[in-house]
Design a protein around this motif. Structure first.
Motif, PDB file in Angstrom:
ATOM      1  N   ALA A 170      -1.171   1.160   9.041  1.00 54.78           N
ATOM      2  CA  ALA A 170      -0.587   0.306   8.008  1.00 54.78           C
ATOM      3  C   ALA A 170       0.536  -0.551   8.580  1.00 54.78           C
ATOM      4  CB  ALA A 170      -0.057   1.167   6.862  1.00 54.78           C
TER       5      ALA A 170
ATOM      6  N   PRO B 165      -2.529  -7.044   2.364  1.00 56.28           N
ATOM      7  CA  PRO B 165      -1.873  -5.760   2.057  1.00 56.28           C
ATOM      8  C   PRO B 165      -2.826  -4.660   1.595  1.00 56.28           C
ATOM      9  CG  PRO B 165      -0.595  -7.579   1.151  1.00 56.28           C
ATOM     10  CD  PRO B 165      -1.896  -8.151   1.620  1.00 56.28           C
TER      11      PRO B 165
ATOM     12  N   PHE C 168      -3.230  -2.022   4.143  1.00 54.00           N
ATOM     13  CA  PHE C 168      -2.177  -1.031   4.361  1.00 54.00           C
ATOM     14  C   PHE C 168      -2.615   0.341   3.855  1.00 54.00           C
ATOM     15  CE2 PHE C 168       1.469  -4.391   3.951  1.00 54.00           C
ATOM     16  CZ  PHE C 168       0.924  -5.084   5.018  1.00 54.00           C
ATOM     17  N   TYR C 169      -3.336   0.340   2.744  1.00 60.53           N
ATOM     18  CA  TYR C 169      -3.816   1.589   2.156  1.00 60.53           C
ATOM     19  C   TYR C 169      -5.174   1.990   2.730  1.00 60.53           C
ATOM     20  CZ  TYR C 169      -5.832   4.752  -1.330  1.00 60.53           C
ATOM     21  OH  TYR C 169      -6.444   5.807  -1.947  1.00 60.53           O
TER      22      TYR C 169
ATOM     23  N   SER D 203      -0.844  -3.224  10.748  1.00 61.47           N
ATOM     24  CA  SER D 203      -1.475  -4.213   9.857  1.00 61.47           C
ATOM     25  C   SER D 203      -0.445  -5.199   9.331  1.00 61.47           C
ATOM     26  CB  SER D 203      -2.152  -3.506   8.673  1.00 61.47           C
ATOM     27  OG  SER D 203      -3.217  -2.708   9.101  1.00 61.47           O
ATOM     28  N   GLY D 204       0.806  -4.753   9.288  1.00 56.31           N
ATOM     29  CA  GLY D 204       1.881  -5.641   8.858  1.00 56.31           C
ATOM     30  C   GLY D 204       2.009  -6.870   9.740  1.00 56.31           C
TER      31      GLY D 204
ATOM     32  N   TYR E 162      10.016   3.184   8.979  1.00 50.36           N
ATOM     33  CA  TYR E 162       9.296   2.106   8.294  1.00 50.36           C
ATOM     34  C   TYR E 162       9.977   0.761   8.539  1.00 50.36           C
ATOM     35  CZ  TYR E 162       6.298   5.148   5.416  1.00 50.36           C
ATOM     36  OH  TYR E 162       5.354   6.032   4.972  1.00 50.36           O
TER      37      TYR E 162
END
Length: 527
Positions: A158, A339, A342-343, A161-162, A25
């Motif tokens: 996710a 954010p 992310f989910y 996407s950061g 991560y």
């Protein structure tokens, strides 16, 4: 195919990838930091163009506004540099590695920022933005490639996407700094916001401590180095069964694609991106068109109209007391909306996110356009409702198309052409970014097209195209390794891709599965 029997029946994805660790991560999250470059620069130039000191310093004491041609040049020249930087970066990433290419982009970017900071004329400012663009091109093209190749499949969407999230943070930081310096009556008003070289230094220094992509070493035929870095990324010992299986799958997929894709000299490998039938969903041509057109569609949403020209657009409405504050609010909405993806991108998938995002943007943009043409812009209530729906529109973009387009282009290309495919897709993003940056002032300025709020009819119509495009052409890649995405695109169509399940491995097809079974098995679970 030569080698052992193909594994049939449902395949447990865990056999080709180690469990996710906190270390993985952190590595990917740090790499996403590169998004701050583009975001900060977009927010920086949006605010600076509305500063009174900047106007008089660069265009004379008697100037009342920046000519559309100059505004267009200052904004779009960065995208032009980024277009060429992204194209060059694909080759450099294959020759020297993903990390080195990104670090080189940071260095080039810093040179451009120094020139922008030192400028007191349009000429030097434009030169600085052109050079900065080359650097951003390197970073934006290869950081997506790098993150996609090292991120665990369960969180790849996710993590990538950061990158978009960091773009939004950069936009917000620039807006905040611009808001704090707008009233200054010296060169600090536009020079202080140019602290963006700090982001490049942080990313470059951090990348020296991160490993290279194992898929780069596999492509170079250096399997031992690939094993070492893969073990480091996955937090496993080098002789772990997880590492051996994933490495064999990456190697087997590369061998499979190398047999399918004609090999040759420099130009032959570039032409490989355009081989195959347009009607075959797995052809390189189809994938290249998918990547480049997806990035084109992301720009067609019109979001950069707000982030490039939002301050001056709000000024032209004449009823907003503090256009800088409204512009800053739009960037804050952008930051806090991203954010969510992310989910949702891992829970619901890429296709549903892009479909619902396009639909939401269509509704909001047509509402803004209709309110703009049916009411007087001196009506504060009408202007307030327009701003509200612009913010809702940004919410839909930031939580769907903003990150979603970057995620998909990092997943759909096979390893032999992945660096160039991602580079071409990123270059397409910057090409259309440049085109929109060039033409928008001519569309909206009072002495040119004078569209004003009517420009949202155009963005809404283009988002309608994005909805139809997604339905027919975007495959679902959620929960698959990059190698499984390759297999999925061979065996299904975009509209049926969500139902596809892994049923074989490339390693089994070419006989590497048997070798992995004979290797010593050491399994280390998460700490």
């Amino acid at each position: 195919m030569p080698g052992g029997a193909v594994m049939s029946g449902p395949v447990d994805a865990m056999i080709v990838e180690a469990p996710v660790t906190f270390k993985a991560y952190l590595m990917c999250a740090f790499a996403a930091f590169g998004g701050i470059f583009f975001g900060y620069d977009s927010g920086y130039i949006n605010g600076v163009l509305g500063m009174e000191y900047f106007l008089h310093e660069f265009f004379g004491e008697d100037a009342t506004s920046i000519p559309a041609s100059r505004k267009s040049l200052i904004v779009s020249i960065l995208s032009a540099g980024t277009f060429f930087g992204a194209l060059i970066a694909g080759d450099l990433a294959d020759w020297f590695g993903r990390r080195i290419t990104i670090i080189s982009g940071c260095a080039i970017f810093i040179v451009g920022v120094v020139l922008q900071t030192a400028s007191t004329s349009v000429g030097l400012l434009v030169a600085g933005r052109l050079i900065s663009g080359f650097g951003i091109g390197f970073v934006s093209a290869i950081i997506i490639l790098y993150m996609s190749e090292i991120a665990p499949r369960k969180v790849r969407g996710a993590i990538v996407s950061g990158y978009q999230f960091c773009i939004t943070i950069g936009l917000m930081l620039a807006s905040c700094v611009n808001y704090g310096t707008q009233e200054r009556t010296d060169s600090g008003s536009y020079r202080i916001p140019n602290l963006q070289m700090l982001w490049a230094l942080i990313l470059a220094l951090g990348l020296f401590m991160l490993p290279e992509s194992p898929r780069f070493f596999i492509r170079k035929g250096q399997k031992d180095k690939a094993r070492t870095v893969l073990a480091r990324i996955r937090g496993q010992p080098e002789d772990s069964e997880f590492v051996e299986r994933e490495l064999n799958e990456i190697d087997a997929n590369n061998q499979y694609e190398m047999m399918a894709i004609p090999q040759g000299g420099y130009w032959t490998t570039w032409f490989s991106c355009f081989t195959g039938s347009l009607w075959h969903p797995n052809s390189n041509l189809r994938r290249t068109i998918l990547g480049t057109s997806l990035q084109m569609m992301q720009q067609w949403t019109g979001v950069n109209f707000i982030f490039y020209y939002g301050t001056t657009f709000f000024q032209d409405l004449k009823t907003i007391d503090d256009p800088f504050l409204i512009s800053m609010i739009t960037t804050i909405v952008n930051v806090f909306s991203t954010p969510i993806s992310f989910y949702t991108i891992e829970k619901f998938g890429r296709r549903p996110l892009l479909l619902w995002g396009a639909l939401g943007m269509v509704v909001c943009q047509f509402i803004v356009a209709i309110v703009g043409v049916t009411t007087d812009t001196q009506n504060k209530s009408a202007v307030s409702s327009m701003i509200a729906f612009i913010c809702i529109y940004i919410f839909f973009f930031a939580s769907t198309w903003g990150p979603g387009a970057w995620v998909v282009i990092g997943e759909v290309f096979p390893l032999p052409i992945r660096s160039r495919g991602v580079a071409l897709s990123t270059a397409s993003n910057w090409l259309w970014n440049c085109i929109i940056a060039v033409i928008t002032p001519y569309m909206t300025e009072a002495d040119k097209g004078n569209l004003g709020p009517k420009v949202f009819f155009i963005w809404g119509s283009l988002c309608t195209c994005a909805f139809v495009y997604t339905y027919f052409l975007i495959p679902e890649t959620k929960g698959l390794t990059l190698e499984q995405v390759d297999k999925m695109m061979e065996e299904t169509t975009p509209r049926t891709s969500a139902k596809w399940q892994p049923h074989s491995t490339f390693a089994a097809e070419i006989g590497l599965e048997e070798k992995a079974a004979q290797a010593p098995r050491v399994i280390q679970q998460e700490a």
